[in-house]
Scaffold this motif. Structure first.
Motif, mmCIF file in Angstrom:
data_model
loop_
_atom_site.group_PDB
_atom_site.id
_atom_site.type_symbol
_atom_site.label_atom_id
_atom_site.label_comp_id
_atom_site.label_asym_id
_atom_site.label_seq_id
_atom_site.Cartn_x
_atom_site.Cartn_y
_atom_site.Cartn_z
ATOM 1 N N ASP A 34 0.816 -1.222 0.000
ATOM 2 C CA ASP A 34 0.000 0.000 0.000
ATOM 3 C C ASP A 34 0.848 1.269 0.000
ATOM 4 O OD1 ASP A 34 -2.371 -1.444 -0.027
ATOM 5 O OD2 ASP A 34 -2.474 -1.543 2.163
ATOM 6 N N GLY A 35 1.947 1.247 -0.759
ATOM 7 C CA GLY A 35 2.745 2.450 -0.947
ATOM 8 C C GLY A 35 3.779 2.730 0.119
ATOM 9 N N ILE A 36 3.924 1.846 1.121
ATOM 10 C CA ILE A 36 4.941 2.060 2.146
ATOM 11 C C ILE A 36 5.593 0.721 2.511
ATOM 12 C CG2 ILE A 36 3.781 4.064 3.163
ATOM 13 C CD1 ILE A 36 2.879 2.236 5.444
ATOM 14 N N PHE A 37 6.787 0.804 3.095
ATOM 15 C CA PHE A 37 7.431 -0.382 3.629
ATOM 16 C C PHE A 37 6.967 -0.591 5.066
ATOM 17 C CE2 PHE A 37 10.376 0.200 0.100
ATOM 18 C CZ PHE A 37 10.614 -1.114 -0.278
ATOM 19 N N GLN A 38 6.629 -1.847 5.379
ATOM 20 C CA GLN A 38 6.176 -2.191 6.721
ATOM 21 C C GLN A 38 7.085 -3.268 7.294
ATOM 22 O OE1 GLN A 38 2.225 -3.482 5.694
ATOM 23 N NE2 GLN A 38 1.352 -1.438 5.895
ATOM 24 N N GLN A 39 7.366 -3.165 8.591
ATOM 25 C CA GLN A 39 8.197 -4.163 9.256
ATOM 26 C C GLN A 39 7.366 -5.360 9.689
ATOM 27 O OE1 GLN A 39 11.799 -3.188 11.879
ATOM 28 N NE2 GLN A 39 10.470 -1.414 12.175
ATOM 29 N N ASP A 40 7.849 -6.553 9.364
ATOM 30 C CA ASP A 40 7.236 -7.783 9.845
ATOM 31 C C ASP A 40 8.049 -8.391 10.984
ATOM 32 O OD1 ASP A 40 5.255 -7.654 7.831
ATOM 33 O OD2 ASP A 40 6.587 -8.621 6.407
ATOM 34 N N PHE A 41 9.349 -8.145 10.947
ATOM 35 C CA PHE A 41 10.235 -8.744 11.945
ATOM 36 C C PHE A 41 11.386 -7.782 12.205
ATOM 37 C CE2 PHE A 41 13.946 -11.144 13.254
ATOM 38 C CZ PHE A 41 13.446 -12.064 14.175
ATOM 39 N N SER A 42 11.807 -7.722 13.473
ATOM 40 C CA SER A 42 12.959 -6.893 13.827
ATOM 41 C C SER A 42 13.634 -7.477 15.049
ATOM 42 C CB SER A 42 12.524 -5.451 14.110
ATOM 43 O OG SER A 42 13.637 -4.668 14.518
ATOM 44 N N TYR A 43 14.943 -7.598 14.979
ATOM 45 C CA TYR A 43 15.709 -8.077 16.133
ATOM 46 C C TYR A 43 17.084 -7.427 16.094
ATOM 47 C CZ TYR A 43 17.573 -11.150 19.727
ATOM 48 O OH TYR A 43 18.113 -11.619 20.900
ATOM 49 N N SER A 44 17.514 -6.889 17.217
ATOM 50 C CA SER A 44 18.850 -6.284 17.290
ATOM 51 C C SER A 44 19.394 -6.378 18.703
ATOM 52 C CB SER A 44 18.824 -4.827 16.822
ATOM 53 O OG SER A 44 17.968 -4.059 17.636
ATOM 54 N N LEU A 45 20.710 -6.298 18.789
ATOM 55 C CA LEU A 45 21.409 -6.378 20.066
ATOM 56 C C LEU A 45 22.507 -5.335 20.125
ATOM 57 C CD1 LEU A 45 22.040 -10.227 20.393
ATOM 58 C CD2 LEU A 45 20.533 -8.880 21.872
ATOM 59 N N VAL A 46 22.769 -4.835 21.335
ATOM 60 C CA VAL A 46 23.930 -3.990 21.574
ATOM 61 C C VAL A 46 24.819 -4.716 22.579
ATOM 62 C CG1 VAL A 46 24.792 -1.758 22.325
ATOM 63 C CG2 VAL A 46 22.574 -1.915 21.184
ATOM 64 N N LEU A 47 26.046 -5.013 22.150
ATOM 65 C CA LEU A 47 26.957 -5.801 22.975
ATOM 66 C C LEU A 47 28.329 -5.142 23.065
ATOM 67 C CD1 LEU A 47 26.176 -9.298 21.394
ATOM 68 C CD2 LEU A 47 25.358 -8.486 23.612
ATOM 69 N N ARG A 48 29.107 -5.591 24.036
ATOM 70 C CA ARG A 48 30.500 -5.149 24.146
ATOM 71 C C ARG A 48 31.400 -5.906 23.166
ATOM 72 N NH1 ARG A 48 30.468 -0.279 26.490
ATOM 73 N NH2 ARG A 48 29.478 -0.299 28.545
ATOM 74 N N ASP A 49 31.001 -7.115 22.819
ATOM 75 C CA ASP A 49 31.804 -7.978 21.955
ATOM 76 C C ASP A 49 31.353 -7.819 20.512
ATOM 77 O OD1 ASP A 49 33.308 -9.926 20.771
ATOM 78 O OD2 ASP A 49 32.415 -11.612 21.862
ATOM 79 N N TRP A 50 32.259 -7.418 19.629
ATOM 80 C CA TRP A 50 31.906 -7.198 18.236
ATOM 81 C C TRP A 50 31.688 -8.495 17.477
ATOM 82 C CZ3 TRP A 50 34.772 -9.136 14.194
ATOM 83 C CH2 TRP A 50 36.035 -9.645 14.513
ATOM 84 N N ASP A 51 32.178 -9.618 18.021
ATOM 85 C CA ASP A 51 32.139 -10.874 17.291
ATOM 86 C C ASP A 51 30.837 -11.652 17.508
ATOM 87 O OD1 ASP A 51 33.336 -12.643 15.521
ATOM 88 O OD2 ASP A 51 34.090 -13.923 17.133
ATOM 89 N N GLY A 52 30.032 -11.258 18.478
ATOM 90 C CA GLY A 52 28.768 -11.955 18.728
ATOM 91 C C GLY A 52 27.622 -11.249 18.039
ATOM 92 N N GLY A 53 26.406 -11.511 18.510
ATOM 93 C CA GLY A 53 25.260 -10.766 18.011
ATOM 94 C C GLY A 53 24.391 -11.519 17.044
ATOM 95 N N VAL A 54 23.893 -10.806 16.034
ATOM 96 C CA VAL A 54 22.857 -11.305 15.131
ATOM 97 C C VAL A 54 23.450 -11.523 13.742
ATOM 98 C CG1 VAL A 54 20.524 -10.892 14.256
ATOM 99 C CG2 VAL A 54 21.246 -9.862 16.425
ATOM 100 N N LYS A 55 23.182 -12.702 13.174
ATOM 101 C CA LYS A 55 23.667 -13.012 11.833
ATOM 102 C C LYS A 55 22.552 -13.648 11.003
ATOM 103 C CE LYS A 55 28.421 -13.629 13.419
ATOM 104 N NZ LYS A 55 29.582 -14.545 13.544
#
Length: 305
Positions: free
Chosen positions: A210-231
Motif C-alpha cells: 500500500d505504498g509504504i514499507f512495513q516491518q514484519d520482523f525486527s531483532y537487534s542487540l547492543v553488545l560489548r563484543d563485536w564478534d557476537g550478536g545477530v547473523k
C-alpha cells in the motif's frame, strides 16, 4: 540521520554529468576531516563558483562563513546535503536502471548496498561527527516506487518519508529478497559501532504494501563484543543469535520486537534485570514462508571461576 530542510535550485542536467558532479562532491567530502583545521578556503577545496555564490547568499544557514572560506562543520553539512540531493536525482533519473550504479559511483566515501533482485538500494556515507559512534547519513531507494514520490522526498525535507519510515539512518550491510505469497519481502542486516566497545547488530524483515514499507520482523542487540550478536544466512533463510550477556544487554531475549508490546526501544526489555549474573544466549529464527519464527531458544548461566 535525516537531514534538515535545505533547498538547492533545480537544473536540467544529463545523467553522465549528474554522476560526475556526485563523484566530485564525494571527492571533496573525502578530503575533509572532523579532526582537521577549523575552516577551509573555497579555492582550497575546489568548490565551484556557483556553489560559493549559493553559500554566501544563504550565510544565515551557516555558523561560520566569510567572503572566501567556510567552517569545517558547515562544509561537512553542506557536502552531505549536496551528495544526498544528487544521489536522489541519480536514482530518479530514467537512465538509472540502465547502468551499474556501483561502477559509476565508485568513491570509497560511498557505500552502495543493493538487494539481490536489484530493486532495493541503500546509499550511505560517514556522517563525520567525530568520536567512536560511527553514524552514517543514509538514503533508501526502491525501483518499483513511482519516481514522483521519491523526488518529493529528496532527502532535504524535515519529515522522514513515510515510504521509508521503517529504515533507520545508519544504513545497512546487506539486503536480501524473499519471494512470498504476499509479494517480495526483504531482509536487511545492519552493524553499527556505537562507542569504543559498543556494537549493534540486527536484522529486519520488511514488505512493500500500500505504498509504504512495513516491518514484519525486527531483532537487534547492543553488545560489548563485536564478534557476537545477530547473523543472517540467506541460503537457509535463518537468523542466528549467539552472545554472552554484559552491562549493555543483561539477559537473554528471543522476541520479535515487532510483536513485543513492551519493547519501546532495543534496550527497554533489559532495564530491570539483575546484572550480577552472566548468561550464554542462543536464538534461532527460521523463515516459514511469510515471517521468521523462533525454532530454538537457549539460556545457560555461566559459572565464573
Amino acid at each position: 540521520m535525516i537531514l534538515s530542510n535545505f533547498t538547492f535550485a533545480q537544473e536540467n542536467i544529463s545523467f553522465k554529468r549528474l554522476i560526475s558532479k556526485t563523484n566530485k562532491y564525494l571527492e571533496f567530502y573525502g578530503e575533509i576531516s572532523i579532526y582537521g583545521k577549523n575552516s577551509y578556503s573555497f579555492n582550497e577545496i575546489g568548490i565551484s563558483k556557483k556553489d560559493q555564490k549559493g553559500i554566501l547568499k544563504n550565510k544565515k544557514d551557516y555558523e561560520f562563513v566569510v567572503r572566501d572560506s567556510i567552517g569545517k562543520y558547515d562544509l561537512i553539512l553542506f557536502l552531505q546535503k549536496k551528495i544526498m540531493y544528487n544521489l536522489n536525482r541519480v536514482v530518479t533519473n530514467a537512465e538509472f536502471g540502465k547502468n551499474d550504479i556501483t561502477q559509476l559511483l565508485n568513491s570509497s566515501e560511498l557505500d552502495v548496498i543493493k538487494s539481490d533482485d536489484g530493486k532495493l538500494y541503500n546509499f550511505s556515507i560517514d556522517e563525520k561527527t567525530g568520536g567512536t559512534y560511527k553514524s552514517r547519513v543514509s538514503l533508501m531507494h526502491y525501483t518499483e516506487l513511482n519516481n514522483s514520490v521519491q523526488k518529493e522526498e529528496d532527502s532535504m525535507n524535515t519529515q522522514k518519508s513515510k515510504v521509508y519510515e521503517v529504515f533507520d539512518g545508519d544504513g545497512f550491510t546487506g539486503i536480501f529478497s524473499i519471494p512470498t505469497t504476499e509479494g517480495t519481502k526483504y531482509v536487511l542486516t545492519k552493524f553499527v559501532r556505537g562507542c569504543s566497545l559498543c556494537f549493534l547488530s540486527g536484522v529486519m524483515l520488511v514488505t512493500y504494501n500500500d505504498g509504504i514499507f512495513q516491518q514484519d520482523f525486527s531483532y537487534s542487540l547492543v553488545l560489548r563484543d563485536w564478534d557476537g550478536g545477530v547473523k543472517y544466512e540467506p541460503k537457509t533463510r535463518m537468523i542466528s543469535v549467539d552472545y554472552k550477556t554484559d552491562d549493555l544487554t543483561t539477559d537473554c531475549n528471543c522476541k520479535n520486537y515487532i510483536e513485543s508490546e513492551s519493547n519501546n526501544n532495543d534496550q527497554d526489555y533489559f532495564q530491570n534485570v539483575n546484572q550480577s549474573n552472566t548468561f550464554k544466549c542462543q536464538c534461532v529464527f527460521m523463515f516459514n514462508g511469510l515471517n521468521f519464527e523462533l525454532v530454538k531458544e537457549c539460556k545457560e548461566k555461566i559459572i565464573e571461576d
